[in-house]
Design a protein around this motif. Structure first.
Motif, mmCIF file in Angstrom:
data_model
loop_
_atom_site.group_PDB
_atom_site.id
_atom_site.type_symbol
_atom_site.label_atom_id
_atom_site.label_comp_id
_atom_site.label_asym_id
_atom_site.label_seq_id
_atom_site.Cartn_x
_atom_site.Cartn_y
_atom_site.Cartn_z
ATOM 1 N N MET A 1 0.801 -1.213 0.000
ATOM 2 C CA MET A 1 0.000 0.000 0.000
ATOM 3 C C MET A 1 0.841 1.273 0.000
ATOM 4 O O MET A 1 0.357 2.339 -0.363
ATOM 5 C CB MET A 1 -0.952 0.021 1.205
ATOM 6 C CG MET A 1 -2.068 -0.978 1.107
ATOM 7 S SD MET A 1 -3.174 -0.621 -0.289
ATOM 8 C CE MET A 1 -3.130 -2.182 -1.155
ATOM 9 N N ASP A 2 2.084 1.180 0.431
ATOM 10 C CA ASP A 2 2.948 2.367 0.511
ATOM 11 C C ASP A 2 4.032 2.387 -0.567
ATOM 12 O O ASP A 2 4.614 3.437 -0.838
ATOM 13 C CB ASP A 2 3.582 2.460 1.893
ATOM 14 C CG ASP A 2 2.561 2.839 2.952
ATOM 15 O OD1 ASP A 2 2.536 4.009 3.352
ATOM 16 O OD2 ASP A 2 1.772 1.977 3.354
ATOM 17 N N LEU B 1 -5.435 7.187 -2.752
ATOM 18 C CA LEU B 1 -5.442 6.606 -4.084
ATOM 19 C C LEU B 1 -4.144 5.827 -4.197
ATOM 20 O O LEU B 1 -3.069 6.373 -3.958
ATOM 21 C CB LEU B 1 -5.504 7.691 -5.160
ATOM 22 C CG LEU B 1 -6.698 8.637 -5.108
ATOM 23 C CD1 LEU B 1 -6.561 9.712 -6.180
ATOM 24 C CD2 LEU B 1 -8.007 7.879 -5.276
ATOM 25 N N ARG B 2 -4.245 4.553 -4.516
ATOM 26 C CA ARG B 2 -3.056 3.724 -4.706
ATOM 27 C C ARG B 2 -2.855 3.542 -6.204
ATOM 28 O O ARG B 2 -3.553 2.761 -6.837
ATOM 29 C CB ARG B 2 -3.221 2.368 -4.016
ATOM 30 C CG ARG B 2 -2.071 1.387 -4.255
ATOM 31 C CD ARG B 2 -2.498 -0.002 -3.825
ATOM 32 N NE ARG B 2 -1.460 -1.003 -3.987
ATOM 33 C CZ ARG B 2 -1.276 -1.734 -5.099
ATOM 34 N NH1 ARG B 2 -2.042 -1.525 -6.161
ATOM 35 N NH2 ARG B 2 -0.317 -2.644 -5.140
ATOM 36 N N VAL B 3 -1.916 4.274 -6.748
ATOM 37 C CA VAL B 3 -1.650 4.202 -8.178
ATOM 38 C C VAL B 3 -0.672 3.060 -8.438
ATOM 39 O O VAL B 3 0.375 2.968 -7.793
ATOM 40 C CB VAL B 3 -1.049 5.526 -8.694
ATOM 41 C CG1 VAL B 3 -0.700 5.422 -10.176
ATOM 42 C CG2 VAL B 3 -2.025 6.672 -8.456
ATOM 43 N N SER B 4 -1.038 2.205 -9.359
ATOM 44 C CA SER B 4 -0.202 1.060 -9.696
ATOM 45 C C SER B 4 0.154 1.131 -11.178
ATOM 46 O O SER B 4 -0.730 1.094 -12.035
ATOM 47 C CB SER B 4 -0.963 -0.230 -9.379
ATOM 48 O OG SER B 4 -0.128 -1.348 -9.511
ATOM 49 N N VAL C 1 2.396 3.666 -6.074
ATOM 50 C CA VAL C 1 2.562 5.077 -5.710
ATOM 51 C C VAL C 1 1.336 5.534 -4.906
ATOM 52 O O VAL C 1 0.243 5.681 -5.471
ATOM 53 C CB VAL C 1 2.732 5.966 -6.956
ATOM 54 C CG1 VAL C 1 3.063 7.396 -6.544
ATOM 55 C CG2 VAL C 1 3.816 5.399 -7.877
ATOM 56 N N PRO C 2 1.495 5.758 -3.599
ATOM 57 C CA PRO C 2 0.351 6.194 -2.794
ATOM 58 C C PRO C 2 0.153 7.713 -2.856
ATOM 59 O O PRO C 2 1.109 8.479 -2.763
ATOM 60 C CB PRO C 2 0.753 5.756 -1.380
ATOM 61 C CG PRO C 2 2.251 5.824 -1.379
ATOM 62 C CD PRO C 2 2.698 5.516 -2.790
#
Length: 372
Positions: free
Chosen positions: A176-177, A350-353, A311-312
């Motif tokens: 998550m981080d 928002l967790r950008v992947s 990318v959190p």
């Protein structure tokens, strides 16, 4: 039995969730409600789930049934398991054991290896499956502040030798981080305090290392990790998980890990997919390099360091995260809001992947929206 009050509370706290229906996928895009969106929520970091040829894989399993039909300790241990575990063993130069999922693996590993006379030290932000494994094990456990080596050292010094065996558990890339675990410092501590180091490489396998074997390979530390866990369902584009450890540990897991013993074996098709992905892994250097360059560029534009594809963007409040997600959906981006219990209270985000299928061009407008 009435569960209405619980559902109402979840809705009031902006924690209620519904399953999104993905109508189609094409490259880094998904179709939801008839709308094509850039998918910034996938862990398919190298795009392998689409690149692997179904036709070739079906040809590979033409002599196998559709399902395994039994647990592995009965008649479910088909030939593709042997091939896959041998391939993994050759790559890591240790023994390998395949589990049905990362969740199955973490729950089974910890509850099989640790018991009531043992102690476990786990990073505060480890995955839910690790926490559930700790609870099932019956061992005493401490969750040290995230990435805080000094706090872990103090706990080990004061607590370790009150117990028979000690385990240190962490993730290499936190889900998550998106930050990295200080592996060299952890290895020093495990040596000093005679602890067994378990490393969850779920988000690092495929992305890091010369052969894509993970962060431990990148740092030249595979031999220092007592047990390494990887998954097939993220960068490898398949399904399931694997454990890398000594022969003694693998034998113990086969005989004691309940999530391994009491579940039906994976279907031959899934094993064939995983075997193909693992075979391709050492040759995907260009995709790994491209992904890490893109991740570094994207992070730099957000004022962040590092090169991980997770990318959190922490917004804190649940409602703010939901609103931001909805705004981005309308603009053509699929980035679900991540809220408790997935992340700690007050850290909704928002967790950008990112994936190697994306480009800077895909992400320019996203960055402009986030800046606003």
């Amino acid at each position: 039995m009435d569960f209405t009050a619980e559902i109402t509370k979840l809705k009031e706290e902006k924690r209620f969730r519904r399953l999104p229906l993905i109508e189609a996928r094409q490259g880094p895009y998904v179709k939801i409600n008839g709308k094509w969106l850039l998918n910034l929520s996938s862990n398919d970091y190298l795009g392998l789930s689409e690149k692997l040829s179904q036709k070739e894989i079906l040809e590979e399993i033409k002599d196998f049934p559709i399902g395994a039909g039994a647990a592995r300790l009965l008649s479910g241990n088909h030939l593709l398991y042997q091939r896959l575990e041998e391939k993994l063993g050759n790559l890591y130069q240790k023994k390998a054991l395949v589990f049905s999922s990362g969740y199955h693996a973490n729950v089974g590993i910890i509850s099989a290896l640790a018991g009531r006379r043992d102690v476990v030290f786990a990073d505060k932000l480890v995955h839910a499956s690790i926490i559930d494994g700790l609870r099932l094990s019956g061992a005493t456990y401490f969750r040290y502040p995230h990435g805080n080596i000094e706090a872990l050292a103090d706990l080990l010094k004061s607590r370790r030798f009150r117990y028979k065996r000690a385990f240190i558990i962490t993730e290499s890339i936190f889900s998550m981080d998106g930050d990295k675990s200080p592996l060299e410092e952890l290895i020093k501590l495990k040596r000093t305090y005679q602890a067994f180091l378990i490393l969850d490489e779920a988000h690092a396998v495929g992305v890091y290392g010369q052969q894509g074997l993970g962060l431990a390979e990148e740092y030249g530390l595979i031999n220092e990790i007592d047990l390494l866990l990887g998954t097939f369902g993220k960068a490898l584009g398949g399904y399931g998980a694997f454990v890398i450890a000594s022969e003694e540990v693998i034998d113990l897991l086969i005989n004691k890990a309940r999530s391994f013993i009491f579940t039906t074996a994976l279907p031959p098709f899934i094993l064939a997919v995983n075997l193909k992905a693992i075979s391709l892994l050492p040759d995907l250097k260009e995709a790994r390099s491209q992904l890490r360059k893109l991740s570094s560029w994207f992070r730099k534009n957000l004022g962040l360091s590092g090169d991980t594809p997770i990318v959190p963007i922490v917004l804190g409040d649940n409602e703010k995260a939901l609103a931001a997600s909805a705004k981005l959906f309308e603009a053509g981006f699929f980035v679900p809001a991540i809220r408790p219990p997935t992340v700690p209270p007050g850290t909704a985000r928002l967790r950008v992947s990112l994936t190697s299928q994306m480009s800077e061009e895909n992400l320019f407008s996203f960055l402009r929206l986030v800046e606003k």
